[in-house]
Design a protein around this motif. Structure first.
Motif, PDB file in Angstrom:
ATOM      1  N   ARG A  56       0.671  -0.994  -0.135  1.00 18.57           N
ATOM      2  CA  ARG A  56       0.125  -0.556   0.200  1.00 18.57           C
ATOM      3  C   ARG A  56       0.803   1.603   0.337  1.00 18.57           C
ATOM      4  O   ARG A  56       0.464   2.448   0.421  1.00 18.57           O
ATOM      5  CB  ARG A  56      -1.014   0.194   1.488  1.00 18.57           C
ATOM      6  N   THR A  57       1.728   1.284  -0.751  1.00 21.97           N
ATOM      7  CA  THR A  57       2.629   2.758  -0.449  1.00 21.97           C
ATOM      8  C   THR A  57       2.857   3.410  -2.433  1.00 21.97           C
ATOM      9  O   THR A  57       2.913   2.462  -3.312  1.00 21.97           O
ATOM     10  CB  THR A  57       4.515   2.284   0.116  1.00 21.97           C
ATOM     11  N   PRO A  58       2.689   4.179  -1.827  1.00 16.87           N
ATOM     12  CA  PRO A  58       2.822   4.848  -3.719  1.00 16.87           C
ATOM     13  C   PRO A  58       4.398   4.057  -4.969  1.00 16.87           C
ATOM     14  O   PRO A  58       3.462   3.664  -5.692  1.00 16.87           O
ATOM     15  CB  PRO A  58       2.775   6.033  -3.937  1.00 16.87           C
ATOM     16  N   ALA A  59       4.889   3.784  -4.065  1.00 12.80           N
ATOM     17  CA  ALA A  59       5.960   3.036  -4.597  1.00 12.80           C
ATOM     18  C   ALA A  59       6.155   2.058  -5.392  1.00 12.80           C
ATOM     19  O   ALA A  59       6.300   1.506  -6.026  1.00 12.80           O
ATOM     20  CB  ALA A  59       7.502   3.325  -4.214  1.00 12.80           C
ATOM     21  N   ASP A  60       5.315   0.994  -4.320  1.00 13.11           N
ATOM     22  CA  ASP A  60       5.038  -0.378  -4.259  1.00 13.11           C
ATOM     23  C   ASP A  60       4.115  -0.438  -4.885  1.00 13.11           C
ATOM     24  O   ASP A  60       4.020  -1.223  -6.339  1.00 13.11           O
ATOM     25  CB  ASP A  60       5.292  -0.566  -3.188  1.00 13.11           C
ATOM     26  N   LEU A  61       2.846   0.640  -5.103  1.00  6.02           N
ATOM     27  CA  LEU A  61       2.248  -0.060  -6.034  1.00  6.02           C
ATOM     28  C   LEU A  61       2.224   0.824  -7.486  1.00  6.02           C
ATOM     29  O   LEU A  61       1.743   0.581  -8.679  1.00  6.02           O
ATOM     30  CB  LEU A  61       0.538   0.890  -5.817  1.00  6.02           C
ATOM     31  N   GLY A  62       3.358   1.871  -8.067  1.00  4.59           N
ATOM     32  CA  GLY A  62       3.606   1.970  -8.986  1.00  4.59           C
ATOM     33  C   GLY A  62       4.630   0.864 -10.384  1.00  4.59           C
ATOM     34  O   GLY A  62       4.819   0.047 -10.847  1.00  4.59           O
TER      35      GLY A  62
END
Length: 110
Positions: free
Chosen positions: A61-67
């Motif tokens: 659920r972190t933006p970098a991981d989601l990207g």
């Protein structure tokens, strides 16, 4: 969405994706010819990887991981059909495909 619900959904996606990947691996080992094996290697495997990625996205659920997860999903969806097409075409050209199994033979010489 509360963290516990997302964690449980992520776990369900991870287990479902792993089971689909296992089914694909068993299909590759058990199916008799190259076209059936190619189908087993691409169809459930792609859905299994996408479910695994959805599970990872729900857990991290972190933006970098989601990207990064979205990028991996796009590459998986872009490369799996191309790889299946190339495997089938090379098997056909190498004479590894039984022509009686084909409904329509679009690659046959006319």
């Amino acid at each position: 969405m509360p963290a516990t619900v997302a964690d449980w959904l992520g776990a369900v996606c991870l287990v479902s994706g792993a089971l689909l990947a296992l089914a694909a691996a068993i299909g590759v080992l058990r199916f008799p010819d190259v076209l059936d094996r190619m189908h087993a290697a691409t169809k459930p495997q792609t859905l299994g990887v996408l479910l695994l990625l959805a599970g990872v996205a729900l857990r991290l659920r972190t933006p970098a991981d989601l990207g990064m997860v979205a990028l991996v999903a796009v590459f998986q969806l872009a490369t799996a059909p191309v790889a299946a097409q190339m495997i089938a075409r090379s098997a056909y050209r190498a004479g590894r495909v039984d022509p009686t199994l084909l409904d329509v033979d679009e690659l046959a010489d006319r």
